[in-house]
Design a protein around this motif. Structure first.
Motif, PDB file in Angstrom:
ATOM      1  N   SER A 156       0.836  -1.221   0.000  1.00 42.55           N
ATOM      2  CA  SER A 156       0.000   0.000   0.000  1.00 42.55           C
ATOM      3  C   SER A 156       0.860   1.257   0.000  1.00 42.55           C
ATOM      4  CB  SER A 156      -0.896   0.009   1.245  1.00 42.55           C
ATOM      5  OG  SER A 156      -0.085   0.173   2.389  1.00 42.55           O
ATOM      6  N   VAL A 157       0.209   2.375  -0.314  1.00 34.73           N
ATOM      7  CA  VAL A 157       0.911   3.670  -0.270  1.00 34.73           C
ATOM      8  C   VAL A 157       1.212   4.036   1.185  1.00 34.73           C
ATOM      9  CG1 VAL A 157       0.774   6.103  -0.924  1.00 34.73           C
ATOM     10  CG2 VAL A 157      -0.254   4.398  -2.384  1.00 34.73           C
ATOM     11  N   GLU A 158       0.345   3.604   2.101  1.00 33.24           N
ATOM     12  CA  GLU A 158       0.598   3.867   3.524  1.00 33.24           C
ATOM     13  C   GLU A 158       1.928   3.215   3.939  1.00 33.24           C
ATOM     14  OE1 GLU A 158      -2.290   3.107   2.281  1.00 33.24           O
ATOM     15  OE2 GLU A 158      -3.736   4.534   3.107  1.00 33.24           O
ATOM     16  N   GLU A 159       2.164   1.983   3.429  1.00 33.18           N
ATOM     17  CA  GLU A 159       3.417   1.300   3.773  1.00 33.18           C
ATOM     18  C   GLU A 159       4.613   2.010   3.132  1.00 33.18           C
ATOM     19  OE1 GLU A 159       2.668  -2.790   2.737  1.00 33.18           O
ATOM     20  OE2 GLU A 159       1.382  -3.064   4.497  1.00 33.18           O
ATOM     21  N   ALA A 160       4.384   2.549   1.938  1.00 35.16           N
ATOM     22  CA  ALA A 160       5.466   3.308   1.292  1.00 35.16           C
ATOM     23  C   ALA A 160       5.824   4.536   2.144  1.00 35.16           C
ATOM     24  CB  ALA A 160       5.043   3.729  -0.109  1.00 35.16           C
ATOM     25  N   LEU A 161       4.808   5.189   2.679  1.00 30.44           N
ATOM     26  CA  LEU A 161       5.061   6.377   3.512  1.00 30.44           C
ATOM     27  C   LEU A 161       5.797   5.981   4.794  1.00 30.44           C
ATOM     28  CD1 LEU A 161       4.620   9.424   3.931  1.00 30.44           C
ATOM     29  CD2 LEU A 161       2.433   8.880   5.008  1.00 30.44           C
ATOM     30  N   ALA A 162       5.367   4.871   5.398  1.00 29.39           N
ATOM     31  CA  ALA A 162       6.028   4.420   6.634  1.00 29.39           C
ATOM     32  C   ALA A 162       7.489   4.052   6.342  1.00 29.39           C
ATOM     33  CB  ALA A 162       5.277   3.226   7.214  1.00 29.39           C
ATOM     34  N   LEU A 163       7.724   3.420   5.184  1.00 28.25           N
ATOM     35  CA  LEU A 163       9.101   3.053   4.817  1.00 28.25           C
ATOM     36  C   LEU A 163       9.944   4.303   4.551  1.00 28.25           C
ATOM     37  CD1 LEU A 163      10.890   0.515   4.306  1.00 28.25           C
ATOM     38  CD2 LEU A 163      10.354   0.775   1.872  1.00 28.25           C
ATOM     39  N   PHE A 164       9.316   5.296   3.950  1.00 31.59           N
ATOM     40  CA  PHE A 164      10.027   6.563   3.708  1.00 31.59           C
ATOM     41  C   PHE A 164      10.455   7.197   5.034  1.00 31.59           C
ATOM     42  CE2 PHE A 164       9.640  11.256   3.284  1.00 31.59           C
ATOM     43  CZ  PHE A 164      10.814  11.454   2.578  1.00 31.59           C
ATOM     44  N   SER A 214      21.728  10.989   3.574  1.00 29.66           N
ATOM     45  CA  SER A 214      22.244  10.004   2.609  1.00 29.66           C
ATOM     46  C   SER A 214      21.120   9.398   1.769  1.00 29.66           C
ATOM     47  CB  SER A 214      22.985   8.870   3.325  1.00 29.66           C
ATOM     48  OG  SER A 214      24.109   9.394   3.980  1.00 29.66           O
ATOM     49  N   LEU A 215      19.879   9.663   2.133  1.00 30.37           N
ATOM     50  CA  LEU A 215      18.758   9.181   1.319  1.00 30.37           C
ATOM     51  C   LEU A 215      18.611  10.147   0.142  1.00 30.37           C
ATOM     52  CD1 LEU A 215      16.379   7.162   1.054  1.00 30.37           C
ATOM     53  CD2 LEU A 215      14.970   8.837   2.275  1.00 30.37           C
ATOM     54  N   THR A 216      19.047   9.707  -1.048  1.00 27.83           N
ATOM     55  CA  THR A 216      19.093  10.627  -2.190  1.00 27.83           C
ATOM     56  C   THR A 216      17.948  10.423  -3.170  1.00 27.83           C
ATOM     57  OG1 THR A 216      20.926   9.181  -2.837  1.00 27.83           O
ATOM     58  CG2 THR A 216      21.481  11.418  -2.297  1.00 27.83           C
ATOM     59  N   GLY A 217      17.141   9.399  -2.967  1.00 26.07           N
ATOM     60  CA  GLY A 217      15.966   9.227  -3.832  1.00 26.07           C
ATOM     61  C   GLY A 217      14.985   8.262  -3.196  1.00 26.07           C
ATOM     62  N   PHE A 218      13.704   8.581  -3.336  1.00 23.31           N
ATOM     63  CA  PHE A 218      12.672   7.664  -2.843  1.00 23.31           C
ATOM     64  C   PHE A 218      11.489   7.836  -3.787  1.00 23.31           C
ATOM     65  CE2 PHE A 218       9.518   5.675  -0.213  1.00 23.31           C
ATOM     66  CZ  PHE A 218      10.222   4.756   0.558  1.00 23.31           C
ATOM     67  N   GLU A 219      11.396   6.905  -4.741  1.00 24.32           N
ATOM     68  CA  GLU A 219      10.436   7.047  -5.840  1.00 24.32           C
ATOM     69  C   GLU A 219       9.346   5.988  -5.724  1.00 24.32           C
ATOM     70  OE1 GLU A 219      10.940   9.289  -8.694  1.00 24.32           O
ATOM     71  OE2 GLU A 219      12.375  10.215  -7.310  1.00 24.32           O
ATOM     72  N   LEU A 220       8.124   6.413  -5.927  1.00 25.26           N
ATOM     73  CA  LEU A 220       6.968   5.522  -5.822  1.00 25.26           C
ATOM     74  C   LEU A 220       6.494   5.120  -7.222  1.00 25.26           C
ATOM     75  CD1 LEU A 220       4.718   4.448  -3.807  1.00 25.26           C
ATOM     76  CD2 LEU A 220       3.451   6.522  -4.413  1.00 25.26           C
ATOM     77  N   MET A 221       6.113   3.849  -7.379  1.00 25.32           N
ATOM     78  CA  MET A 221       5.610   3.378  -8.684  1.00 25.32           C
ATOM     79  C   MET A 221       4.466   2.399  -8.466  1.00 25.32           C
ATOM     80  SD  MET A 221       9.249   2.634 -10.541  1.00 25.32           S
ATOM     81  CE  MET A 221      10.159   2.385  -9.033  1.00 25.32           C
ATOM     82  N   PRO A 222       3.425   2.462  -9.290  1.00 20.83           N
ATOM     83  CA  PRO A 222       2.334   1.496  -9.161  1.00 20.83           C
ATOM     84  C   PRO A 222       2.580   0.258 -10.017  1.00 20.83           C
ATOM     85  CG  PRO A 222       1.756   3.149 -10.780  1.00 20.83           C
ATOM     86  CD  PRO A 222       3.158   3.464 -10.347  1.00 20.83           C
ATOM     87  N   SER A 242       7.277 -11.996  -7.622  1.00 19.18           N
ATOM     88  CA  SER A 242       5.820 -11.838  -7.527  1.00 19.18           C
ATOM     89  C   SER A 242       5.435 -10.396  -7.818  1.00 19.18           C
ATOM     90  CB  SER A 242       5.334 -12.205  -6.132  1.00 19.18           C
ATOM     91  OG  SER A 242       5.733 -13.516  -5.840  1.00 19.18           O
ATOM     92  N   ALA A 243       4.130 -10.199  -8.063  1.00 16.94           N
ATOM     93  CA  ALA A 243       3.629  -8.842  -8.334  1.00 16.94           C
ATOM     94  C   ALA A 243       3.104  -8.214  -7.030  1.00 16.94           C
ATOM     95  CB  ALA A 243       2.503  -8.918  -9.356  1.00 16.94           C
ATOM     96  N   TYR A 244       3.287  -6.910  -6.889  1.00 15.43           N
ATOM     97  CA  TYR A 244       2.799  -6.172  -5.712  1.00 15.43           C
ATOM     98  C   TYR A 244       2.053  -4.933  -6.191  1.00 15.43           C
ATOM     99  CZ  TYR A 244       5.930  -9.354  -3.483  1.00 15.43           C
ATOM    100  OH  TYR A 244       6.530 -10.518  -3.097  1.00 15.43           O
ATOM    101  N   PRO A 245       1.117  -4.422  -5.394  1.00 16.01           N
ATOM    102  CA  PRO A 245       0.363  -3.249  -5.850  1.00 16.01           C
ATOM    103  C   PRO A 245       1.242  -2.006  -6.015  1.00 16.01           C
ATOM    104  CG  PRO A 245      -0.722  -4.302  -3.964  1.00 16.01           C
ATOM    105  CD  PRO A 245       0.600  -4.978  -4.135  1.00 16.01           C
ATOM    106  N   TRP A 246       2.275  -1.877  -5.164  1.00 16.54           N
ATOM    107  CA  TRP A 246       3.121  -0.686  -5.199  1.00 16.54           C
ATOM    108  C   TRP A 246       4.591  -1.068  -5.096  1.00 16.54           C
ATOM    109  CZ3 TRP A 246       1.196   3.887  -6.521  1.00 16.54           C
ATOM    110  CH2 TRP A 246      -0.185   4.058  -6.387  1.00 16.54           C
ATOM    111  N   TYR A 247       5.442  -0.166  -5.589  1.00 16.87           N
ATOM    112  CA  TYR A 247       6.891  -0.382  -5.528  1.00 16.87           C
ATOM    113  C   TYR A 247       7.561   0.933  -5.133  1.00 16.87           C
ATOM    114  CZ  TYR A 247       5.696  -4.472  -8.296  1.00 16.87           C
ATOM    115  OH  TYR A 247       5.136  -5.640  -8.724  1.00 16.87           O
ATOM    116  N   VAL A 248       8.719   0.820  -4.487  1.00 15.00           N
ATOM    117  CA  VAL A 248       9.540   2.017  -4.306  1.00 15.00           C
ATOM    118  C   VAL A 248      10.954   1.737  -4.787  1.00 15.00           C
ATOM    119  CG1 VAL A 248       8.231   3.063  -2.403  1.00 15.00           C
ATOM    120  CG2 VAL A 248      10.057   1.446  -1.881  1.00 15.00           C
TER     121      VAL A 248
END
Ligand code: FAD
Length: 476
Positions: free
Chosen positions: A234-242, A252-260, A280-286
């Motif tokens: 989920s996007v919520e998990e992407a935000l928590a990971l960010f 040192s975090l120079t990029g954090f890109e979200l992709m569906p 496997s396939a996932y709904p979201w990727y970073v």
């Protein structure tokens, strides 16, 4: 403003640069009259290629004296029609492609001085040759030029750590609409002497003058670099990971890109050399990019710790760490080709928006519901610079839909998405600018006092309204 320009006046302009550098034929002008997405097609009787700042000055002086409209164009990669001459008018295009020198590199002061027409990739190479990094990086870097990057206040993939063009510039040289040359090529980090004139021209999209030179900031080349691709639910998990990445990696975090998933699927399908590295396939990727200046081991340790903690917290479902520079580039290539991969899928309606990072999940859900309600079958390809709160909220046409009928709904869909952006105190243009595309919308959404201030600044600097008229803010 200059609906037509007499042949005699065109000759006077051409004489400034010499006939060889004054393009008049249809074939020569054609590539300069259309922009990247084919949204705007303008007209122009003449394109001038000045060799130096004095020739730019003579062109603008004559333009102001004769009320002739001028459009600056460098790489012609802009995405809002700012560099395209107006349709049905006789705007003269000024291209800085001959003014492409790196004037100076000072590795001790960490700065580089370049012409406004220097190609971004050449600036990056010149910095690298001195063991330094010029961090602006974007898909069009092989053709866009510093004057255009500054005039659009370009962002790109490393804004998270280094900022956008405004933060990467120390000084400017600008030719004003009157032909006066402002030498503001200051090399100082600290300079509190009056109004910040430099910031007025950055992001002005060529409406206040022509940027002919710039002092740019350099940084140390990172010793460690790690890139990983992670599948999430989920996007919520992407935000928590960010958030986790921010606290573990800091600057040192120079990029954090979200992709569906849809974006990854079409990119792997249509773009050569791109493949999904996960089984496997996932709904979201970073895509996570970490750069460290002390050692390669630090970057490796940071990435491993981040992914381990991400797995333990149930945020990361699967991940692949690039094990070579080629693999790192391939992952970035996937992300940077996502827009291109939409083309074979038919029409695509674009948004370049930003919201506060913490609001991204709310924005994504609300926009998704509203878009699908308005256009059942729409295929949303919302990806981008999550760390900056900047989402390219693109919509691909429903399968089998008529492309023209779909594109005809561009403004309707923009209004839907932008109203949600504004409800979250966001911006309708995060990094591409206003140009022709969003000029009227800008006037409608910004407070009257801001639009009036912009108009007063424009009239003060460009009393004859010759500089890229009809772009950003209308004064007619
Ligand atoms: P042009 O397109 O020639 O001009 C852009 C604007 O600047 C116009 O309004 C023009 O009149 C004005 N201008 C140009 N030169 C001057 C000058 N010397 N003085 C005054 N005004 C001038 N942008 C991002 O921010 N982030 C991204 O990640 C990103 N990725 C992109 C990827 C692709 C594949 C493409 C095609 C574009 C992307 N962009 C991105 C858009 C980006 O802002 C522009 O491509 C770039 O910064 C514009 O540079 P240019 O030299 O092509 O300018």
């Amino acid at each position: 403003m200059s609906a037509s320009v007499s042949p005699e006046l065109l000759d006077r302009f051409a004489a400034i640069v010499g006939e060889k550098y004054a393009l008049r034929s249809e074939a020569e002008l054609a590539p300069h009259l259309i922009e990247n997405r084919g949204l705007y097609h303008g007209s122009s009787p003449l394109l001038l290629k000045p060799a130096n700042v004095e020739e730019v000055s003579a062109i603008l002086k004559l333009a102001t004296e004769t009320g002739t409209a001028v459009v600056p164009q460098t790489g012609n990669t802009g995405l809002v029609g700012g560099q395209t001459p107006r349709e049905g008018k006789s705007d003269i295009i000024v291209s800085l492609e001959r003014m492409n020198r790196i004037r100076d590199v000072d590795p001790v002061a960490n700065l580089l001085v370049a012409d406004g027409g220097a190609i971004l990739a050449e600036v990056q190479k010149a910095a690298e040759a001195h063991g330094k990094l010029f961090p602006l990086s974007l898909g069009a870097e092989g053709s866009c030029r510093i004057g255009g990057n500054l005039s659009t206040n370009a962002g790109g993939t490393a804004v998270l750590a280094y900022g956008n063009m405004r933060q990467l510039c120390l000084g400017l040289e600008v030719v004003l609409p009157t032909g006066e040359i402002w030498d503001g090529l200051r090399r100082l980090k600290k300079d509190n002497t009056g109004y910040d004139l430099r910031d007025l021209f950055i992001g002005a999209e060529g409406t206040l003058g022509i940027i002919t030179g710039a002092v740019l900031k350099l940084y140390p080349q990172p010793l460690g670099h790690q890139v990983a691709f992670a599948g999430l639910n989920s996007v919520e998990e992407a935000l928590a990971l960010f958030n986790l990445a921010g606290s573990l990696c800091g600057t040192s975090l120079t990029g954090f890109e979200l992709m569906p998933r849809f974006g990854v699927e079409i990119t792997a399908k249509h773009i050569e050399g791109v493949r999904d590295p996960l089984e496997s396939a996932y709904p979201w990727y970073v895509l996570i990019d970490i750069s460290t200046s002390d050692s390669a081991e630090t970057a490796e340790r940071m990435m491993n710790t981040l992914l381990e903690q991400g797995f333990d917290a149930g945020l990361v479902q699967d991940a692949a760490i690039a094990s070579s520079v080629a693999q790192q580039k391939a992952l970035w290539h996937m992300r940077e080709s996502m827009s291109e991969a939409q083309k074979p899928e038919g029409g695509s309606i674009k948004h370049d928006v930003s919201v506060p990072v913490s609001k991204i999940p709310h924005f994504m859900h609300e926009a998704g519901d509203a878009v699908m309600a308005a256009m059942p079958g729409a295929r949303i390809c919302a990806f981008g610079h999550m760390g900056d709160g900047n989402i390219h909220y693109n919509i691909s046409q429903p399968v089998g839909a008529d492309k023209d009928a779909f594109i005809a709904r561009w403004h309707e869909m923009n209004a839907i998405v932008h109203s949600i952006v504004l409800a979250h105190s966001g911006s309708i243009s995060a990094e591409h600018g206003i140009g022709q595309l969003k000029r009227d919308e800008l006037a409608a959404i910004r407070p009257a006092i801001e639009i009036n201030l912009m108009r007063r600044i424009k009239r003060a600097l460009d009393p004859a309204n010759i500089m890229n008229p009809g772009k950003v803010v209308s004064v007619e």
